[in-house]
Design a protein around this motif. Structure first.
Motif, short mmCIF file in Angstrom:
data_model
loop_
_atom_site.label_atom_id
_atom_site.label_comp_id
_atom_site.label_asym_id
_atom_site.label_seq_id
_atom_site.Cartn_x
_atom_site.Cartn_y
_atom_site.Cartn_z
N THR A 28 0.85 -1.19 0.00
CA THR A 28 0.00 0.00 0.00
C THR A 28 0.89 1.24 0.00
O THR A 28 2.07 1.16 0.34
N ASP A 29 0.30 2.36 -0.37
CA ASP A 29 1.04 3.62 -0.33
C ASP A 29 1.17 4.07 1.12
O ASP A 29 0.15 4.24 1.80
N ASN A 30 2.38 4.20 1.60
CA ASN A 30 2.65 4.68 2.96
C ASN A 30 1.97 3.86 4.05
O ASN A 30 1.68 4.37 5.12
N GLY A 31 1.66 2.60 3.77
CA GLY A 31 1.02 1.75 4.77
C GLY A 31 -0.40 2.13 5.09
O GLY A 31 -0.95 1.72 6.11
N GLU A 32 -1.02 2.92 4.21
CA GLU A 32 -2.40 3.38 4.43
C GLU A 32 -3.40 2.30 4.00
O GLU A 32 -3.14 1.54 3.07
N ALA A 33 -4.56 2.29 4.64
CA ALA A 33 -5.62 1.35 4.30
C ALA A 33 -6.15 1.66 2.89
O ALA A 33 -6.18 2.81 2.47
N VAL A 34 -6.55 0.62 2.20
CA VAL A 34 -7.21 0.76 0.90
C VAL A 34 -8.55 0.04 0.97
O VAL A 34 -8.77 -0.78 1.85
N ASP A 35 -9.45 0.37 0.04
CA ASP A 35 -10.77 -0.27 0.08
C ASP A 35 -10.65 -1.76 -0.28
O ASP A 35 -9.68 -2.20 -0.90
N GLY A 36 -11.66 -2.51 0.09
CA GLY A 36 -11.63 -3.95 -0.09
C GLY A 36 -11.60 -4.42 -1.53
O GLY A 36 -11.03 -5.47 -1.83
N ILE A 37 -12.19 -3.67 -2.44
CA ILE A 37 -12.16 -4.05 -3.85
C ILE A 37 -10.73 -3.94 -4.37
O ILE A 37 -10.25 -4.80 -5.10
N THR A 38 -10.03 -2.90 -3.94
CA THR A 38 -8.62 -2.75 -4.30
C THR A 38 -7.79 -3.89 -3.71
O THR A 38 -6.90 -4.43 -4.37
N VAL A 39 -8.10 -4.29 -2.49
CA VAL A 39 -7.39 -5.41 -1.85
C VAL A 39 -7.57 -6.67 -2.70
O VAL A 39 -6.60 -7.38 -2.98
N ALA A 40 -8.80 -6.95 -3.12
CA ALA A 40 -9.06 -8.14 -3.94
C ALA A 40 -8.21 -8.13 -5.20
O ALA A 40 -7.61 -9.14 -5.57
N THR A 41 -8.11 -6.97 -5.84
CA THR A 41 -7.30 -6.83 -7.05
C THR A 41 -5.83 -7.05 -6.74
O THR A 41 -5.14 -7.79 -7.46
N LYS A 42 -5.35 -6.45 -5.66
CA LYS A 42 -3.93 -6.56 -5.30
C LYS A 42 -3.51 -7.99 -4.99
O LYS A 42 -2.38 -8.38 -5.25
N ILE A 43 -4.42 -8.78 -4.41
CA ILE A 43 -4.06 -10.16 -4.06
C ILE A 43 -4.53 -11.16 -5.13
O ILE A 43 -4.33 -12.36 -4.99
N GLY A 44 -5.17 -10.65 -6.18
CA GLY A 44 -5.57 -11.50 -7.30
C GLY A 44 -6.66 -12.50 -6.96
O GLY A 44 -6.67 -13.62 -7.45
N GLN A 45 -7.61 -12.08 -6.11
CA GLN A 45 -8.68 -12.97 -5.69
C GLN A 45 -10.04 -12.36 -6.08
O GLN A 45 -10.17 -11.14 -6.18
N PRO A 46 -11.06 -13.21 -6.27
CA PRO A 46 -12.38 -12.71 -6.65
C PRO A 46 -12.96 -11.80 -5.56
O PRO A 46 -12.93 -12.17 -4.38
N VAL A 47 -13.47 -10.65 -5.96
CA VAL A 47 -13.98 -9.67 -4.99
C VAL A 47 -15.09 -10.26 -4.12
O VAL A 47 -15.21 -9.91 -2.94
N GLU A 48 -15.90 -11.18 -4.67
CA GLU A 48 -17.00 -11.74 -3.88
C GLU A 48 -16.52 -12.63 -2.74
O GLU A 48 -17.29 -12.99 -1.86
N HIS A 49 -15.24 -12.97 -2.72
CA HIS A 49 -14.69 -13.79 -1.64
C HIS A 49 -13.98 -12.95 -0.56
O HIS A 49 -13.59 -13.49 0.47
N VAL A 50 -13.81 -11.66 -0.82
CA VAL A 50 -13.10 -10.80 0.14
C VAL A 50 -14.13 -10.10 1.03
O VAL A 50 -15.06 -9.46 0.54
N TYR A 51 -13.93 -10.24 2.33
CA TYR A 51 -14.87 -9.71 3.33
C TYR A 51 -14.18 -8.68 4.21
O TYR A 51 -12.98 -8.76 4.45
N LYS A 52 -14.97 -7.73 4.70
CA LYS A 52 -14.45 -6.71 5.61
C LYS A 52 -15.08 -6.91 6.98
O LYS A 52 -16.15 -7.50 7.11
N THR A 53 -14.41 -6.40 8.00
CA THR A 53 -14.86 -6.53 9.38
C THR A 53 -15.27 -5.15 9.89
O THR A 53 -14.47 -4.22 9.87
N LEU A 54 -16.51 -5.04 10.33
CA LEU A 54 -17.04 -3.79 10.86
C LEU A 54 -17.44 -3.98 12.32
O LEU A 54 -17.92 -5.05 12.70
N ILE A 55 -17.26 -2.93 13.11
CA ILE A 55 -17.63 -2.97 14.53
C ILE A 55 -18.76 -1.97 14.75
O ILE A 55 -18.66 -0.81 14.34
N ALA A 56 -19.80 -2.44 15.40
CA ALA A 56 -20.95 -1.57 15.68
C ALA A 56 -21.24 -1.61 17.17
O ALA A 56 -20.79 -2.51 17.89
N THR A 57 -22.03 -0.64 17.60
CA THR A 57 -22.40 -0.57 19.02
C THR A 57 -23.88 -0.26 19.16
O THR A 57 -24.48 0.38 18.30
#
Length: 161
Positions: A28-57
């Motif tokens: 990543t640029d400067n160790g910054e977070a990128v969106d999950g679709i970009t992550v899927a592209t960077k690791i060469g995996q189908p976007v529908e298999h990449v999941y994100k973790t959200l915290i709610a209260t």
């Protein structure tokens, strides 16, 4: 000689439990977070298999973890219903590290400081594997949805828009 991968809490827990997994690292640029679709592209995996973790209260002391496809949005009403609350809202990014031990873009459903009630979107049940953060920006791990559910004591629920 292969580069040694620094282990995160998530990776240590998966390995302690002898759960089959595959790690992916990406730049990543400067160790910054990128969106999950970009992550899927960077690791060469189908976007529908990449999941994100959200915290709610649902208020002080009532925290919940939601694991959803990166291209989807959390349905807050469905999420509240799944956890038995009237209403839930996503926590502020500034609360994330202190609460979970993870930073935005590197939050894994595995190995948080505390085990919170966790829900994985029901879409994962139809997949052979899903990919979630391995506990830091630039690292993902591929596992069976049932293995993630087991180690994080998660339930599957319809929680996306």
């Amino acid at each position: 000689m292969a580069k040694k991968v620094a282990k995160t809490n998530a990776v240590r827990l998966i390995e302690q439990q002898k759960i089959a997994h595959q790690l992916f690292e990406y730049e990543t640029d400067n160790g910054e977070a990128v969106d999950g679709i970009t992550v899927a592209t960077k690791i060469g995996q189908p976007v529908e298999h990449v999941y994100k973790t959200l915290i709610a209260t649902a208020g002080k002391g009532h925290y919940y973890v939601f694991v959803i496809p990166v291209a989807a949005e959390l349905n807050l009403k469905a999420a509240a219903k799944a956890v038995g609350e009237k209403k839930v809202e996503l926590i502020a990014v500034k609360e994330l590290l202190g609460l979970t031990g993870y930073v935005r873009g590197g939050c894994s459903p595995v190995g948080m400081k505390k085990l919170f009630p966790t829900f994985i979107d029901a879409s994962a049940e139809a997949l052979d594997f899903i990919i979630v953060s391995a506990g830091k920006i630039g690292m993902q791990m591929k596992l069976k949805p049932t293995d993630i559910a087991h180690i994080s004591q998660a339930a599957f629920a319809e929680i996306t828009v």
